[in-house]
Structures are given as C-alpha cells and as structure tokens.
Motif scaffolding. Structure first.
Motif, PDB file in Angstrom:
ATOM      1  N   UNK A 232       0.821  -1.221   0.000  1.00 28.78           N
ATOM      2  CA  UNK A 232       0.000   0.000   0.000  1.00 28.78           C
ATOM      3  C   UNK A 232       0.851   1.266   0.000  1.00 28.78           C
ATOM      4  N   UNK A 233       2.188   1.116   0.143  1.00 25.38           N
ATOM      5  CA  UNK A 233       3.024   2.309   0.089  1.00 25.38           C
ATOM      6  C   UNK A 233       4.389   2.093   0.709  1.00 25.38           C
ATOM      7  N   UNK A 234       5.286   3.042   0.434  1.00 32.18           N
ATOM      8  CA  UNK A 234       6.655   3.036   0.963  1.00 32.18           C
ATOM      9  C   UNK A 234       6.941   4.391   1.581  1.00 32.18           C
ATOM     10  N   UNK A 235       7.642   4.390   2.720  1.00 33.54           N
ATOM     11  CA  UNK A 235       7.911   5.640   3.422  1.00 33.54           C
ATOM     12  C   UNK A 235       9.278   5.585   4.088  1.00 33.54           C
ATOM     13  N   UNK A 236       9.854   6.761   4.415  1.00 28.91           N
ATOM     14  CA  UNK A 236      11.104   6.861   5.167  1.00 28.91           C
ATOM     15  C   UNK A 236      10.856   7.091   6.657  1.00 28.91           C
ATOM     16  N   UNK A 237       9.576   7.255   7.044  1.00 33.69           N
ATOM     17  CA  UNK A 237       9.252   7.498   8.444  1.00 33.69           C
ATOM     18  C   UNK A 237       8.607   6.256   9.041  1.00 33.69           C
ATOM     19  N   UNK A 238       8.117   6.373  10.272  1.00 36.00           N
ATOM     20  CA  UNK A 238       7.525   5.218  10.941  1.00 36.00           C
ATOM     21  C   UNK A 238       5.996   5.296  10.965  1.00 36.00           C
ATOM     22  N   UNK A 239       5.408   5.956   9.994  1.00 32.02           N
ATOM     23  CA  UNK A 239       3.961   5.920   9.814  1.00 32.02           C
ATOM     24  C   UNK A 239       3.652   6.139   8.347  1.00 32.02           C
ATOM     25  N   UNK A 240       2.434   5.768   7.945  1.00 25.25           N
ATOM     26  CA  UNK A 240       2.061   5.862   6.537  1.00 25.25           C
ATOM     27  C   UNK A 240       0.563   6.093   6.436  1.00 25.25           C
ATOM     28  N   UNK A 241       0.169   6.919   5.460  1.00 20.14           N
ATOM     29  CA  UNK A 241      -1.246   7.147   5.172  1.00 20.14           C
ATOM     30  C   UNK A 241      -1.758   5.974   4.350  1.00 20.14           C
ATOM     31  N   UNK A 242      -2.936   5.463   4.713  1.00 20.53           N
ATOM     32  CA  UNK A 242      -3.482   4.273   4.078  1.00 20.53           C
ATOM     33  C   UNK A 242      -4.823   4.591   3.434  1.00 20.53           C
ATOM     34  N   UNK A 243      -5.288   3.726   2.526  1.00 23.72           N
ATOM     35  CA  UNK A 243      -6.627   3.916   1.946  1.00 23.72           C
ATOM     36  C   UNK A 243      -7.699   3.741   3.022  1.00 23.72           C
ATOM     37  N   UNK A 244      -8.933   4.097   2.678  1.00 25.19           N
ATOM     38  CA  UNK A 244     -10.043   3.962   3.615  1.00 25.19           C
ATOM     39  C   UNK A 244     -10.238   2.497   4.005  1.00 25.19           C
ATOM     40  N   UNK A 245     -10.531   2.276   5.275  1.00 24.86           N
ATOM     41  CA  UNK A 245     -10.812   0.936   5.771  1.00 24.86           C
ATOM     42  C   UNK A 245     -12.314   0.764   5.969  1.00 24.86           C
ATOM     43  N   UNK A 246     -12.758  -0.478   5.990  1.00 26.80           N
ATOM     44  CA  UNK A 246     -14.151  -0.784   6.271  1.00 26.80           C
ATOM     45  C   UNK A 246     -14.340  -0.972   7.769  1.00 26.80           C
ATOM     46  N   UNK A 247     -15.520  -0.673   8.248  1.00 31.97           N
ATOM     47  CA  UNK A 247     -15.821  -0.912   9.642  1.00 31.97           C
ATOM     48  C   UNK A 247     -16.090  -2.380   9.907  1.00 31.97           C
ATOM     49  N   UNK A 248     -16.008  -2.792  11.179  1.00 30.63           N
ATOM     50  CA  UNK A 248     -16.233  -4.162  11.651  1.00 30.63           C
ATOM     51  C   UNK A 248     -15.635  -5.200  10.700  1.00 30.63           C
ATOM     52  N   UNK A 249     -14.346  -4.987  10.357  1.00 29.65           N
ATOM     53  CA  UNK A 249     -13.643  -5.857   9.409  1.00 29.65           C
ATOM     54  C   UNK A 249     -12.271  -6.207   9.976  1.00 29.65           C
ATOM     55  N   UNK A 250     -11.788  -7.454   9.726  1.00 30.52           N
ATOM     56  CA  UNK A 250     -10.476  -7.907  10.190  1.00 30.52           C
ATOM     57  C   UNK A 250      -9.434  -7.659   9.108  1.00 30.52           C
ATOM     58  N   UNK A 251      -8.292  -7.089   9.527  1.00 34.56           N
ATOM     59  CA  UNK A 251      -7.178  -6.818   8.618  1.00 34.56           C
ATOM     60  C   UNK A 251      -5.898  -7.400   9.200  1.00 34.56           C
ATOM     61  N   UNK A 252      -4.938  -7.691   8.324  1.00 36.93           N
ATOM     62  CA  UNK A 252      -3.587  -8.064   8.749  1.00 36.93           C
ATOM     63  C   UNK A 252      -2.595  -7.217   7.968  1.00 36.93           C
ATOM     64  N   UNK A 253      -1.408  -6.999   8.570  1.00 37.89           N
ATOM     65  CA  UNK A 253      -0.400  -6.158   7.910  1.00 37.89           C
ATOM     66  C   UNK A 253       0.992  -6.496   8.434  1.00 37.89           C
ATOM     67  N   UNK A 254       1.986  -6.140   7.642  1.00 37.24           N
ATOM     68  CA  UNK A 254       3.382  -6.289   8.061  1.00 37.24           C
ATOM     69  C   UNK A 254       4.217  -5.242   7.332  1.00 37.24           C
ATOM     70  N   UNK A 255       5.465  -5.089   7.814  1.00 31.38           N
ATOM     71  CA  UNK A 255       6.371  -4.071   7.275  1.00 31.38           C
ATOM     72  C   UNK A 255       7.679  -4.728   6.881  1.00 31.38           C
ATOM     73  N   UNK A 256       8.211  -4.361   5.715  1.00 27.81           N
ATOM     74  CA  UNK A 256       9.546  -4.781   5.272  1.00 27.81           C
ATOM     75  C   UNK A 256      10.445  -3.557   5.302  1.00 27.81           C
ATOM     76  N   UNK A 257      11.535  -3.627   6.118  1.00 27.90           N
ATOM     77  CA  UNK A 257      12.480  -2.523   6.185  1.00 27.90           C
ATOM     78  C   UNK A 257      13.700  -2.892   5.351  1.00 27.90           C
ATOM     79  N   UNK A 258      14.214  -1.934   4.581  1.00 26.28           N
ATOM     80  CA  UNK A 258      15.373  -2.177   3.714  1.00 26.28           C
ATOM     81  C   UNK A 258      16.231  -0.931   3.644  1.00 26.28           C
TER      82      UNK A 258
END
Length: 736
Positions: A232-258
């Motif tokens: 969903x995106x790449x950043x140089x900081x420790x936060x990122x703006x994401x697309x809109x999420x749905x309510x009452x929904x389960x999500x998973x995520x991870x980060x790759x640092x390089x």
C-alpha cells in the motif's frame, strides 16, 4: 608636585587626559615623585604622549614626546565541544564538530579544522580552511567509517598574524548495526476497536532512525480478511497514510524494512479489527412560510461502512414528549396541522445492523426563517501558522433572532467541534503542522432554525518560535469601551529580545490605519477615544533583530451608545381640550452612532390600561379617543444594536365639543304660510362621535320653551301635523 598628561594617535595633536594628578613621593631624600594614569586604547595602534609637572608655586617642567605601539594579542585557544555524550559510539548521521573561541582585541577570527585517523594531525588532514563559522558538518565533507577512532583540532587565526591551536580531541564512531526490528504501535497487534476513519498506520523500530547514516525504507503490506497482502506504500518514516478501511472488518499487515544496498528484513504479521461506525445524519432546516400549516422535511443518512440503516422519526410540540410518527428506510416525512409560532421538536434516529446508532434533534417554528452564515478566513490559504489560528465568519438572521455558532474543524488526524460561540470569530490553538484542514460553521437562531456554511480548506505551515495570542479584547468581542481602550496580548514561545508593532485599523485589509505604535511590552492603553458602534481590526507584529513577523488579524466591536431620549412635541405636557378624533402625536430624536430601527408608542387612560403602537416616522395618528379623559403617553426608540431609550410619560386631557345641527328641510329658517303636514329634517354631527339625544320643541312664538313633542337618539326627522292657522310658531331642536 602635580602633573597633567597628554596623549593621542597624532603626534602633533595630543589631547589632555588628566589634570592635577597627585604624585607619590618615592624618595624623600632625593625628592623623587612617581605618577601613573590609565586610559583606553585601540589595539594594534601607535600612540604619542607627554607630561608636564608643576608645583603650587608656579614652577613647571615639560617632558619630550614619547611613543609606543600596542602589540597584537593572540586569539584564545579554541575550546572543542564533544560531538556526542558517548564518545565511544558517536552516530555517523549529521555528525557535526563544534567549538568556541574569541579574540581579546576583538579581531575577526577564521578557523582551520584538521580531522584524521592519527593523533598527529598535519596538512594532509586539513578538513576546511579559513571558515568563519564555529561548526562544521563532517558528514557533508567526508565519508566516515563505522567503529573508527577519529582525531580533530582547530586553529584560530586573526588578521594580524596571531593564531592559537586547540588541544587535539578524539571520538569513535558507532558500530555497524543490523536493520532494526519493527513492532506495531497503532493499531497494536490484536486490537479489536481500531477506528476505521483513522487513515494511518504506525510502528516502532528497535533503534532510532537517526542511528543510520543512510535512509531506511519501509514497505507496508495490508490485507483484508484472508485475502492476499498487497503493497500500500513506501515511506522513510515510521507511519504511513493508508486507503479507507471498512468498519467491523479484520485486517492483517506487516512491514519490510530495507536500506539503500537492498538488504531487507520482514516484520511479523499483525492482526487488528476495525470498530463499527455509526450512521451520519444530515438535514437542512425546513422553512414553513407564514400561513402554511404543512411542510415536507427531508434528510440524508449515510453509513460509512455501507451497512443497511433503519430510521425512526419522532415529533411533537415543545412542551410534549415527541412520539414516533414513522419508521423504516425513509428519508422524508410530511408534517401537517402546524400552528404558526409554536415550537416543535423533530428527532431523527438512525441505526445500522451492527449496533451503530445516531440521533439528530431539531427545533422548528413555522414561519421562522433560518439564519445565513458564510466563512471568511482562513480560506484557500497555505502556510497558516498552526499555534493560534483565527477563524472568522459572518452571519445574520432576517427575523432579528439571536444566533449562536458551532465551528467544525477536521484534518486527517484531528476532529473538533467548538461551540456554542456567541461571536463571529474564534482563535483555535495547537493545530498540527503542515496539515490540510477543512472547516465549516453551523449557525442556529434562538428559535431553533439552523443553517450550515460552505466548507473551506486551508493548510498549516511550520510552527513559529513565538506567536502572539490575544487576551483583550477577545476576537469578535462586542461592547468594548471606546474610551481608554486597553489591548493586551501574550506570547507563546520565546519572549527575550522581542518588541511589538501594534496596528489598529477600521478595515480588514488594515489599510485605514487608526493607530500604529512600536512597543516594548505586551499591552497598550489608548489615550484617544475611538468611534462607538464600530468594528475595528487589530494585529501585533513581532520585531526581533531588525526583522518583523506579521501577526494574525483580530476584530472587535465598540460599545453601542443608546439612542437619544425621545422629545415629545405634541400634545404638550398638561395640554387640555385636545381633539378626540385623528389626534396626531409628534416627537423627535435620533441615534448618535447608528440607526433607529423601531419606534414604540405607549398610550394609557385613567384606567392605566396601556396600548402599544409602532411607527416608522416621527408621528402617529390616533383615530378616536374618549372625550373629557386624561391620557398619558411615552415614546421608546430601539436602535440597530438593540439599545433603547424611553421618554418620560406626558399627559393631556381631551375636550367635549358641542354637537352640530344642520337644518336640511325646510330650506329656510323663516317660513310663512306653512301648512301641515310639515316635514322637518336635519343632520347631526358630534365631534367626538358620540350618540346624541335629540329633543324637538314646537311652541307659539309668544310662549317660552315648553315640553318636547318628540325625543329620540340620533333623531334627524320630525313631521308637524297640528298647526293653528294665523298663529306664529317657533321650532327648536336640541341635541345633547
């Protein structure tokens, strides 16, 4: 023995520096005296000097002219400031060397900086030559290695050949570190109530990013439910703006640092669930024109999560509990049998199938018009200082009702509703830096009618080191005294070395300046009066080290003076025999700083039952009054600011004028040869319009007034049927 001393830079023009210096007798046997005198000199200069000694008896002797040259004083040894607290693990990123030094003679200094891997530094280790600064960013001039011990020193030089060298200091750079481990910050792993409206994800790193000399890159992957993760995106900081999420929904995520070399590390996968979001109800105030007893009401309901929504509608008079009148998926109802001027309560409740609920209540009065409101500032602006932002708008009510306001403000990470506000200006503090904000204003009158302004957008900039905050008058304040007006402000930030430019104007562009002063303190009291019932604008600019920063513009309104007390002109106080028909009351007066928008006339009789009239001019005609009565009357002025003045009561007494009888038939007052039946008709008129009791008398001419032959109310006709031939008669009509 006394002395006077002469010295100067010009041998031929010496200045006397001292007179009547007392000498110290150092050798009584030989009569030797010693003298001394100190004076300020300029460095690196040649001086000439001489002395004259003399006694009180008038004897004197003068020396020859001597000279001396002041030597150059070397700069003080530079003092090196360590590049970090831990000299055994100094970060490579933004590594700077700092030092301090000065010259006793005040000479301008330049510095040579030596930097290398060996303790004995020489020309091959020269990092920079002849810099005027007392710091240097090594990371911009030289590539540094991990875990390496470096040595450095600084040589200070003046323009007269003087120089001094610091001690040689050393430090060791940081060890090479692996890519950091990443852990979730928001949402935390396993969170079940993450706000779906929050448009960002954030994480922490095991080492601060400043530890790495080269930038790190974070690739963020997100998946809904069991679907495949996507970038969903790449950043140089420790936060990122994401697309809109749905309510009452389960999500998973991870980060790759390089890093820049391509080395990378993947975090664990984290799971979170978003909370359900309640429906959002939006409605406009329904206007029922005067005389209309029914009206349609419409609204919209939006569920941010796209859930199915059910609506309930409750309605009732203000003093009654609202009852449900409709339910389902409707977005409108039709209200009927409304009474003009009665206040009603309308409640819309919306619920989704996941427990989310929203409610919106509205007070409505048929015939009451909604106010109007428009935003003024900030609109489409960039770089707005975020510490204290002044919001302004304009609003009015066609019915003259009072208005309160709500300010709605929103950014990606900030949402505020501020109110109720009774002015048209509000300062909001501590907005985020470099963020886009949208805002609008809701205006509601005292009878419940409301309206929402158009939405405006602006973007904040960086926070200033110092910001002016108004204390008095408050932004948008009304009824501010026009005499000895005092302005007070405070500073959010560094105050040292500040002065202030105070500007007062009567236009928002600050072109028509009333007062402008440069001040050392954060307040000013005006010595001159300003105009009453007038809107003024003021700002305070910060001045430091010869530069100025323009401040925000705030407004206030001075006190509104009441109208003059009305002067009653006619009828005069104590007047009698005043007409009872079409009596015109007259008065005069004006408002010193505004417009008289309403004039009320109060009239009362002896029973003290008071009637109230309105007039648009300076007179009012009363159709009918009772005769012979005492009346009192007064006049009240109301200006455009709501201030009023009322006259004292003045009295008058109406008259009771005689009725008028006009003979219509016969047409002549003297009639000869009259025969019966004789028809007599007349016309009655009472100035006060009262009923008349009429008596008709027919008597022989030589007799006095006898008994009436006819009596009646408002009688205007009589037929004489019995007359004796050859006799003279007298006809008399009496009206009371």
């Amino acid at each position: 023995l006394l002395a006077e001393v002469f010295a100067g830079k010009d041998r031929n023009s010496l200045t006397r520096l001292a007179l009547d210096l007392q000498g110290d007798l150092t050798s009584p046997t030989e009569g030797i005296f010693s003298f001394s005198h100190e004076f300020e000199v300029d460095p690196h200069s040649q001086y000439w000097w001489k002395v004259r000694v003399y006694t009180e008896g008038g004897k004197s002797a003068e020396s020859e002219i001597w000279t001396f040259v002041l030597m150059n004083t070397y700069p003080r040894r530079p003092e090196l400031i360590p590049p970090g607290r831990n000299l055994g693990n100094v970060p490579l990123k933004d590594l700077t060397l700092n030092w301090s030094s000065n010259d006793p003679d005040g000479d301008e200094l330049v510095y040579d900086v030596y930097f290398g891997r060996e303790p004995r530094l020489d020309e091959k280790d020269l990092l920079i030559r002849g810099t005027h600064e007392t710091m240097v960013d090594v990371s911009l001039l030289k590539r540094l290695d991990y875990s390496t011990k470096y040595y450095w020193k600084v040589v200070a030089k003046d323009s007269y050949g003087g120089e001094s060298t610091s001690y040689t200091e050393s430090f060791t750079t940081q060890m090479r570190a692996d890519l950091p481990a990443v852990t979730p910050e928001n949402p935390r792993s396993g969170a079940s109530d993450f706000d779906a409206g929050r448009r960002s994800l954030s994480w922490k790193t095991s080492l601060p990013l400043e530890y790495y000399p080269e930038p790190l890159y974070f690739d963020v992957y997100l998946a809904e439910g069991q679907s495949r993760h996507s970038l969903i995106g790449t950043t140089n900081s420790t936060d990122i703006v994401i697309p809109s999420l749905k309510g009452h929904t389960t999500y998973s995520w991870y980060v790759v640092v390089r890093d820049a070399s391509g080395k990378e590390k993947k975090s664990e996968e984290w799971i979170f669930r978003t909370s359900n979001r309640a429906p959002v109800i939006d409605m406009k105030y329904p206007f029922a024109p005067p005389g209309q007893s029914s009206i349609p009401v419409t609204w919209s309901v939006v569920d941010p999560d796209g859930d199915s929504v059910t609506t309930e509608v409750f309605f009732g008079a203000e003093d009654e509990e609202p009852v449900r009148i409709a339910s389902g998926r409707m977005t409108s109802v039709f209200l009927s049998a409304l009474d003009e001027g009665t206040s009603y309560s309308l409640v819309i409740k919306a619920s989704d199938n996941h427990g989310g609920e929203a409610s919106k209540e509205m007070q409505m009065v048929p015939g009451n018009r909604a106010p109007s409101v428009a935003v003024v500032n900030p609109v489409s602006r960039e770089g707005v200082e975020p510490s204290a932002v002044s919001f302004r708008w304009v609003g009015e009510d066609q019915d003259g009702d009072s208005i309160s306001y709500e300010l709605h403000l929103k950014s990606l990470d900030d949402s505020r509703v501020i109110g109720p506000i009774d002015s048209q200006e509000r300062v909001v503090r501590d907005l985020g830096e470099n963020e886009e904000y949208s805002w609008y204003v809701v205006a509601t009158d005292s009878r419940g009618a409301f309206v929402r302004s158009e939405e405006a957008v602006f973007r904040t900039g960086d926070k200033s080191l110092a910001v002016v905050l108004p204390v008095s008058p408050r932004p948008g304040e009304e009824e501010v005294p026009r005499s000895h007006t005092r302005f007070i402000w405070e500073i959010d930030g560094e105050r040292e070395g500040l002065s202030y430019r105070f500007v007062l104007a009567n236009d928002i562009e600050m072109n028509n300046t009333v007062i402008e002063r440069v001040l050392d303190g954060p307040d000013i009291e005006l010595t001159q009066d300003i105009l009453s019932n007038t809107r003024y604008f003021w700002r305070v600019d910060l001045i430091k080290d010869g530069s100025e920063i323009a401040g925000e513009i705030w407004s206030f309104e001075t006190e509104n003076l009441p109208p003059e007390v009305p002067r009653l002109i006619f009828p005069m106080d104590g007047a009698s025999e005043v007409s009872t028909r079409d009596l015109t009351l007259r008065w005069e007066g004006n408002d010193p700083d505004g417009v008289i928008v309403s004039t009320k006339i109060y009239l009362r009789g002896t029973e003290f039952v008071e009637k109230e009239y309105s007039a648009s001019e300076s007179s009012l005609t009363i159709g009918e009054l009772e005769p012979g009565r005492r009346y009192e009357w007064a006049v009240e002025f109301i200006d455009d600011g709501g201030k009023s003045s009322k006259s004292r009561y003045s009295s008058f007494v109406t008259g009771n004028q005689k009725p008028v009888i006009k003979l219509l038939q016969p047409s002549r007052m003297f009639l000869e040869g009259a025969t019966t039946p004789l028809v007599v008709e007349w016309e009655l008129d009472d100035p006060e319009g009262e009923d008349l009791e009429v008596g008709v008398y027919v008597d022989l001419a030589e007799e006095s007034l006898g008994r009436p032959v006819a009596i009646g109310n408002n009688l205007e006709r009589y037929v004489i049927t019995n007359l004796i031939s050859g006799r003279d008669y007298l006809l008399t009509i009496v009206a009371e």
